[in-house]
Design an enzyme around this catalytic site. Structure first.
Site, PDB file in Angstrom:
ATOM      1  N   CYS A 205       0.820  -1.219   0.000  1.00 29.59           N
ATOM      2  CA  CYS A 205       0.000   0.000   0.000  1.00 29.59           C
ATOM      3  C   CYS A 205       0.853   1.267   0.000  1.00 29.59           C
ATOM      4  O   CYS A 205       0.315   2.375  -0.054  1.00 29.59           O
ATOM      5  CB  CYS A 205      -0.936  -0.008   1.193  1.00 29.59           C
ATOM      6  SG  CYS A 205      -1.964  -1.478   1.228  1.00 29.59           S
TER       7      CYS A 205
ATOM      8  N   HIS B  41      -3.217   6.846   2.731  1.00 33.60           N
ATOM      9  CA  HIS B  41      -3.671   5.553   2.216  1.00 33.60           C
ATOM     10  C   HIS B  41      -5.032   5.237   2.823  1.00 33.60           C
ATOM     11  O   HIS B  41      -5.258   5.451   4.016  1.00 33.60           O
ATOM     12  CB  HIS B  41      -2.648   4.472   2.588  1.00 33.60           C
ATOM     13  CG  HIS B  41      -3.140   3.091   2.327  1.00 33.60           C
ATOM     14  ND1 HIS B  41      -3.733   2.737   1.131  1.00 33.60           N
ATOM     15  CD2 HIS B  41      -3.163   1.974   3.107  1.00 33.60           C
ATOM     16  CE1 HIS B  41      -4.086   1.466   1.196  1.00 33.60           C
ATOM     17  NE2 HIS B  41      -3.754   0.986   2.374  1.00 33.60           N
TER      18      HIS B  41
ATOM     19  N   ASN C 168     -10.224  -0.520   0.451  1.00 35.10           N
ATOM     20  CA  ASN C 168      -8.759  -0.433   0.421  1.00 35.10           C
ATOM     21  C   ASN C 168      -8.279  -1.026  -0.902  1.00 35.10           C
ATOM     22  O   ASN C 168      -8.387  -2.231  -1.123  1.00 35.10           O
ATOM     23  CB  ASN C 168      -8.194  -1.202   1.617  1.00 35.10           C
ATOM     24  CG  ASN C 168      -6.674  -1.207   1.654  1.00 35.10           C
ATOM     25  OD1 ASN C 168      -6.015  -0.840   0.681  1.00 35.10           O
ATOM     26  ND2 ASN C 168      -6.124  -1.631   2.770  1.00 35.10           N
TER      27      ASN C 168
HETATM   28  C1  LIG Z   1      -9.615  -4.894  10.382  1.00 35.50           C
HETATM   29  C2  LIG Z   1     -10.133  -3.892  11.377  1.00 35.50           C
HETATM   30  C3  LIG Z   1     -11.186  -3.006  10.723  1.00 35.50           C
HETATM   31  C4  LIG Z   1     -10.785  -4.621  12.536  1.00 35.50           C
HETATM   32  O1  LIG Z   1     -11.231  -3.675  13.492  1.00 35.50           O
HETATM   33  P1  LIG Z   1     -10.870  -3.837  15.031  1.00 35.50           P
HETATM   34  O2  LIG Z   1     -11.581  -2.783  15.751  1.00 35.50           O
HETATM   35  O3  LIG Z   1      -9.367  -3.875  15.143  1.00 35.50           O
HETATM   36  O4  LIG Z   1     -11.481  -5.239  15.347  1.00 35.50           O
HETATM   37  P2  LIG Z   1     -10.881  -6.370  16.283  1.00 35.50           P
HETATM   38  O5  LIG Z   1     -10.104  -7.328  15.459  1.00 35.50           O
HETATM   39  O6  LIG Z   1     -10.218  -5.750  17.475  1.00 35.50           O
HETATM   40  O7  LIG Z   1     -12.201  -7.055  16.786  1.00 35.50           O
HETATM   41  C5  LIG Z   1     -13.122  -6.391  17.661  1.00 35.50           C
HETATM   42  C6  LIG Z   1     -14.304  -7.269  17.889  1.00 35.50           C
HETATM   43  O8  LIG Z   1     -15.055  -7.357  16.670  1.00 35.50           O
HETATM   44  C7  LIG Z   1     -15.178  -8.712  16.278  1.00 35.50           C
HETATM   45  N1  LIG Z   1     -15.068  -8.763  14.839  1.00 35.50           N
HETATM   46  C8  LIG Z   1     -13.953  -8.956  14.084  1.00 35.50           C
HETATM   47  N2  LIG Z   1     -14.271  -8.914  12.775  1.00 35.50           N
HETATM   48  C9  LIG Z   1     -15.591  -8.679  12.715  1.00 35.50           C
HETATM   49  C10 LIG Z   1     -16.497  -8.529  11.662  1.00 35.50           C
HETATM   50  N3  LIG Z   1     -16.121  -8.590  10.384  1.00 35.50           N
HETATM   51  N4  LIG Z   1     -17.791  -8.284  11.969  1.00 35.50           N
HETATM   52  C11 LIG Z   1     -18.209  -8.210  13.228  1.00 35.50           C
HETATM   53  N5  LIG Z   1     -17.396  -8.355  14.285  1.00 35.50           N
HETATM   54  C12 LIG Z   1     -16.095  -8.586  14.027  1.00 35.50           C
HETATM   55  C13 LIG Z   1     -14.064  -9.450  16.967  1.00 35.50           C
HETATM   56  O9  LIG Z   1     -14.383 -10.799  17.145  1.00 35.50           O
HETATM   57  C14 LIG Z   1     -13.967  -8.704  18.253  1.00 35.50           C
HETATM   58  O10 LIG Z   1     -14.995  -9.154  19.127  1.00 35.50           O
HETATM   59  P3  LIG Z   1     -14.749  -9.291  20.714  1.00 35.50           P
HETATM   60  O11 LIG Z   1     -14.475  -7.890  21.182  1.00 35.50           O
HETATM   61  O12 LIG Z   1     -16.030  -9.856  21.203  1.00 35.50           O
HETATM   62  O13 LIG Z   1     -13.562 -10.187  20.859  1.00 35.50           O
HETATM   63  C15 LIG Z   1      -8.976  -3.019  11.897  1.00 35.50           C
HETATM   64  O14 LIG Z   1      -8.166  -3.771  12.748  1.00 35.50           O
HETATM   65  C16 LIG Z   1      -8.127  -2.431  10.835  1.00 35.50           C
HETATM   66  O15 LIG Z   1      -8.567  -1.631  10.040  1.00 35.50           O
HETATM   67  N6  LIG Z   1      -6.808  -2.756  10.854  1.00 35.50           N
HETATM   68  C17 LIG Z   1      -5.829  -2.149  10.000  1.00 35.50           C
HETATM   69  C18 LIG Z   1      -6.110  -2.418   8.580  1.00 35.50           C
HETATM   70  C19 LIG Z   1      -5.020  -1.819   7.769  1.00 35.50           C
HETATM   71  O16 LIG Z   1      -4.622  -0.693   7.952  1.00 35.50           O
HETATM   72  N7  LIG Z   1      -4.510  -2.549   6.867  1.00 35.50           N
HETATM   73  C20 LIG Z   1      -3.468  -2.033   6.078  1.00 35.50           C
HETATM   74  C21 LIG Z   1      -3.356  -2.939   4.988  1.00 35.50           C
HETATM   75  S1  LIG Z   1      -2.653  -2.042   3.768  1.00 35.50           S
END
Ligand SMILES: CC(C)(COP(=O)(O)OP(=O)(O)OC[C@H]1O[C@@H](n2cnc3c(N)ncnc32)[C@H](O)[C@@H]1OP(=O)(O)O)[C@@H](O)C(=O)NCCC(=O)NCCS
Length: 343
Positions: A122, A268, A299
């Site tokens: 990215c 990004h 993304n």
């Molecule tokens: C992927 C992303 C959106 C997830 O969001 P988050 O707030 O970190 O979510 P978490 O993984 O901490 O999960 C939080 C809760 O939601 C739940 N959860 C995870 N994915 C889920 C989904 N798709 N739908 C509903 N719930 C979900 C988890 O099980 C967790 O539940 P719990 O609190 O009961 O354990 C976020 O981590 C993110 O954007 N990360 C960076 C991505 C990025 O920059 N990538 C760069 C690539 S270039």
């Protein structure tokens, strides 16, 4: 004493034109929910994404790149035969060799332009822009086409609730050319390979080819899954929020400006909460336009910054000559940030 002539380039470089291509098919969150246990509300509030575009069979990496490039070339007011190099940043071109850049350079009608692909996730657009700036000031090309293009839908595991909703397809391109004034600031870039496991392909092509089912991920029906991008969402999120704001600030410092001098911020498009957090940490004033293209584009990795740039200019939210801070970050982990003048 060396007899080799010193290369002669332009004093500086600038972005002369931008173009984008978004696939025809718009995919709402409801489609994502067919395969994962989630909700539209969760996806919107945790990532900011409402819809994304997925490519059809005709919208290949080359086809999308050519569409975006044609627009960028027209926007720059040049013709394809004036392009001396084509740099394509992508992680979703599925042939190891040859590079897709050579096909794109040929189909666009460049005159045997140098052409190659880069793999910088990215941050790929910023890496390509840095190479282009160097080529122009060093004199090996007068105009360089920098393309970010991805078909991430091909590398998305629709049963993985951590990533299924994140990725989209598309292409963004810019033409970089000579300038009498600095219009692309110093690049602040780097890599943190100790964190390379946080975003990666699930299995390598040769592991897939070996076909050892005990080592390969299977879908809910027991079939071997095609390799996909997987990530440790929280770890990447924390890194982006804490470390990338510092890199963005370093790019401002390197360009010799402050947040008050900015008109536009184009980070990004990975997660709207990362964008909002960076805006806060950088203390961007109210007047700075912030790209939040992620809402309807998802993304798109290397394509995300030029696509967001093109949309801001097309909608009139940003204008030609505006001063913009761009920052890309992702798999590697890698990053690249700089201040640019919008075309
Ligand atoms: C992927 C992303 C959106 C997830 O969001 P988050 O707030 O970190 O979510 P978490 O993984 O901490 O999960 C939080 C809760 O939601 C739940 N959860 C995870 N994915 C889920 C989904 N798709 N739908 C509903 N719930 C979900 C988890 O099980 C967790 O539940 P719990 O609190 O009961 O354990 C976020 O981590 C993110 O954007 N990360 C960076 C991505 C990025 O920059 N990538 C760069 C690539 S270039």
């Amino acid at each position: 004493m060396s007899k080799i002539k010193a290369p002669k380039g332009a004093p500086y470089a600038r972005i002369l034109g931008v173009g984008g291509y978004r696939p025809v098919r718009v995919v709402p969150n409801e489609v994502i929910l067919e395969k994962i246990d989630s909700s539209d509300e969760w996806i919107r509030s945790r990532s900011g994404i409402e819809t994304r575009h997925w490519a059809n069979d005709e919208e290949t990496v080359a086809a999308m790149a050519i569409e975006a490039s044609g627009k960028a070339i027209a926007d720059a007011g040049i013709t394809a035969d004036q392009i001396g190099a084509v740099v394509v940043s992508t992680v979703s071109h599925f042939k190891q060799t040859p590079a897709i850049a050579t096909e794109i350079a040929d189909k666009l009608g460049t005159h045997k332009a140098a052409a190659f692909d880069i793999s910088a996730g990215c941050a790929g657009f910023g890496y390509g822009l840095t190479l282009a700036k160097g080529m122009i000031t060093e004199g090996s090309a007068e105009h360089v086409l920098v393309i970010g293009v991805e078909r991430l839908s091909d590398l998305t595991d629709l049963e993985d609730r951590a990533t299924a909703f994140l990725f989209g397809d598309g292409a963004g391109a810019v033409v970089v050319g000579p300038s009498d004034e600095p219009r692309i600031g110093p690049t602040v870039w780097g890599s943190e390979g100790d964190k390379s496991e946080t975003i990666k392909q699930t299995v390598s092509w040769n592991e897939l080819h070996a076909g050892d089912v005990s080592k390969l991920p299977l879908d809910s029906e027991g079939n071997v899954k095609f390799p996909a991008i997987t990530q440790e969402g929280q770890a990447v999120f924390r890194w982006a929020v804490f470390e990338m704001a510092k890199i963005a600030q370093q790019a401002l410092d390197a360009a010799g400006i402050t947040a008050d001098d900015l008109d536009v911020f184009i980070p990004h498009q990975a997660n709207v909460r990362i964008i909002d957090s960076m805006v806060k940490t950088l203390k961007l004033p109210e007047h700075v336009t912030v790209a939040r293209d992620i809402r309807t584009t998802g993304n798109t990795s290397a394509a995300s910054i030029p696509l967001a740039m093109e949309r801001l200019l097309a909608t009139g939210e940003a204008k030609s000559g505006d001063t913009a801070l761009i920052i890309g970050f992702g798999a590697g982990l890698v990053y690249a940030a700089s201040v640019v003048t919008l075309p």
